[in-house]
Design an enzyme around this catalytic site. Structure first.
Site, short mmCIF file in Angstrom:
data_model
loop_
_atom_site.label_atom_id
_atom_site.label_comp_id
_atom_site.label_asym_id
_atom_site.label_seq_id
_atom_site.Cartn_x
_atom_site.Cartn_y
_atom_site.Cartn_z
N SER A 8 0.82 -1.22 0.00
CA SER A 8 0.00 0.00 0.00
C SER A 8 0.85 1.26 0.00
CB SER A 8 -0.89 0.03 1.24
OG SER A 8 -1.80 -1.02 1.21
N HIS B 288 -2.99 1.54 -4.59
CA HIS B 288 -2.61 0.37 -5.40
C HIS B 288 -2.97 0.65 -6.87
CE1 HIS B 288 -1.64 -2.52 -2.18
NE2 HIS B 288 -2.44 -1.75 -1.47
N HIS C 79 -6.47 -7.81 -2.71
CA HIS C 79 -6.59 -8.36 -1.35
C HIS C 79 -7.84 -9.25 -1.26
CE1 HIS C 79 -4.23 -4.65 -0.89
NE2 HIS C 79 -3.64 -5.26 0.12
N TYR D 145 -9.97 -9.26 1.04
CA TYR D 145 -11.14 -8.51 1.53
C TYR D 145 -11.88 -7.78 0.40
CZ TYR D 145 -7.89 -4.51 1.61
OH TYR D 145 -6.98 -3.56 1.26
N GLU D 146 -11.22 -7.67 -0.77
CA GLU D 146 -11.92 -7.03 -1.90
C GLU D 146 -12.95 -7.98 -2.51
OE1 GLU D 146 -9.19 -4.40 -4.47
OE2 GLU D 146 -7.78 -5.50 -3.22
N ALA E 247 2.64 -2.77 3.78
CA ALA E 247 2.49 -1.87 4.91
C ALA E 247 1.90 -2.70 6.04
CB ALA E 247 1.57 -0.72 4.55
N MET F 176 -2.63 -7.43 5.91
CA MET F 176 -3.72 -8.15 5.22
C MET F 176 -3.26 -8.73 3.89
SD MET F 176 -6.61 -5.23 5.94
CE MET F 176 -6.69 -4.38 7.53
N SER F 177 -2.00 -9.09 3.81
CA SER F 177 -1.49 -9.58 2.50
C SER F 177 -0.29 -10.49 2.70
CB SER F 177 -1.08 -8.38 1.64
OG SER F 177 0.05 -7.74 2.18
N ASN G 207 1.97 1.95 11.09
CA ASN G 207 1.25 2.40 12.29
C ASN G 207 1.55 1.43 13.42
OD1 ASN G 207 -0.52 0.57 10.50
ND2 ASN G 207 -1.48 0.39 12.50
N HIS H 47 -6.65 4.04 6.98
CA HIS H 47 -5.90 3.76 5.75
C HIS H 47 -5.09 4.99 5.34
CE1 HIS H 47 -4.85 1.58 2.15
NE2 HIS H 47 -5.38 2.49 1.36
N1 HPA Z 1 -3.49 -4.08 10.79
C1 HPA Z 1 -3.73 -4.80 9.68
N2 HPA Z 1 -3.25 -4.45 8.49
C2 HPA Z 1 -2.52 -3.34 8.40
C3 HPA Z 1 -2.23 -2.55 9.52
C4 HPA Z 1 -2.76 -2.93 10.78
O1 HPA Z 1 -2.55 -2.28 11.82
N3 HPA Z 1 -1.47 -1.52 9.10
C5 HPA Z 1 -1.30 -1.69 7.76
N4 HPA Z 1 -1.92 -2.79 7.34
#
Ligand code: HPA
Length: 285
Positions: free
Chosen positions: A35, A66, A88, A90-91, A118, A219-220, A243, A257
């Site tokens: 990302s 993306h 992903h 989730y899409e 990320a 998530m990847s 983060n 995001h």
């Molecule tokens: N959790 C899940 N996926 C993520 C995060 C997170 O804190 N940061 C970036 N992708």
């Protein structure tokens, strides 16, 4: 009944053929960008891009950050194929669909795959903007049954039961550590946990993921690495910490995001330097 969409070998070959018609060179190194990391393609020389929408069976992407372009060119003396953006789970795609581009890269000749993402920090010593070399992963989604190799095995690519004991290539990791040290790029090392998303984790989930041995969560990546290892590719994985995952309900912070994309701007120059350094030190095939 199953909701899986399982691509066949013929479909992978059809995608590879279209790409071959656009690019004369055969890539040896593949790079998957996470990302907000698309700017890394700017250092690829003589680059040409082909939108995923022009490649049969490639997923189209719906998420800001993306681009959905396959970029081919040269980086540090290697012919590279860069997946600028990923699909992903989730899409709404199946695990088999989101991993299709990596399998197509293998058919094109890629033997070394660099995966980036990320990720949220579970390890309390990590800060936003840091890089983490992935030494191993926990694929929570795959372990629960949404596995990218579910369905008929493609024997032409790899075995039914692939080994995952050294999913992240030890020699590539040693090389990445050396390059990071030489160039003063701070580099943590740790275990990546793959969750389905798209919601970020609750504080209780964050504490659980830390307990099971995770250092970063995203998530990847784990599905792509699984199909790459199935097909015998060497893998280097790097997380950009975007983060800090929130582990207490009393925290006044939230995760978004936008925060993930903002931190990517700090991460990209470091990641670019690391990847360029690693490729520069890798023997040409
Ligand atoms: N959790 C899940 N996926 C993520 C995060 C997170 O804190 N940061 C970036 N992708």
């Amino acid at each position: 009944m199953t909701t899986d969409h399982i691509p066949t070998l013929e479909q992978l070959q059809a995608a590879a053929e279209v790409i071959n018609q656009h690019f004369a060179q055969m890539p040896q190194v593949g790079i998957v960008l996470g990302s907000g990391m698309g700017a890394l393609t700017e250092v690829v020389a003589d680059r040409h891009g082909i939108p995923y929408g022009d490649i049969p069976h490639f997923p189209t992407l719906t998420i800001p950050g993306h681009a959905g372009v396959l970029v081919m060119g040269n980086l540090a003396g290697h012919c590279v194929a860069v997946l600028q953006g990923r699909a992903h789970y989730y899409e709404g795609y199946s695990m088999q669909q989101i991993t299709l581009p990596v399998r197509v890269l293998r058919l094109l000749g890629v033997h070394t795959l660099i995966v980036t993402n990320a990720a949220g920090a579970l390890n309390p010593t990590f800060n936003p903007g840091d890089l983490m070399l992935i030494c191993d992963h926990i694929n929570l989604v795959g372990m629960a049954g949404a596995h990218p190799l579910r369905g008929p095995n493609l024997d032409a690519l790899g075995p039914r039961f692939p080994d995952m004991s050294q999913a992240y290539d030890p020699a590539l990791r040693t090389l990445a550590r050396r390059i990071a040290q030489e160039r003063d790029i701070p580099l943590h090392e740790g275990v990546y946990v793959c969750v389905a998303g798209p919601s970020f984790e609750t504080p209780a989930e964050v504490r659980f993921l830390r307990l099971i041995g995770g250092d970063a969560v995203g998530m990847s990546t784990a599905p792509e690495v699984t199909v790459a290892r199935h097909a015998g590719m060497r893998v280097l994985g790097v997380s950009g910490i975007s983060n800090v995952a929130i582990d207490q309900p009393t925290s006044e912070r939230i995760t978004s995001h936008d925060e993930v994309l903002e931190t990517a701007e700090i991460i990209v120059p470091r990641l670019t330097e690391l990847i360029r350094g690693v490729l520069g030190a890798l023997p040409r095939a």
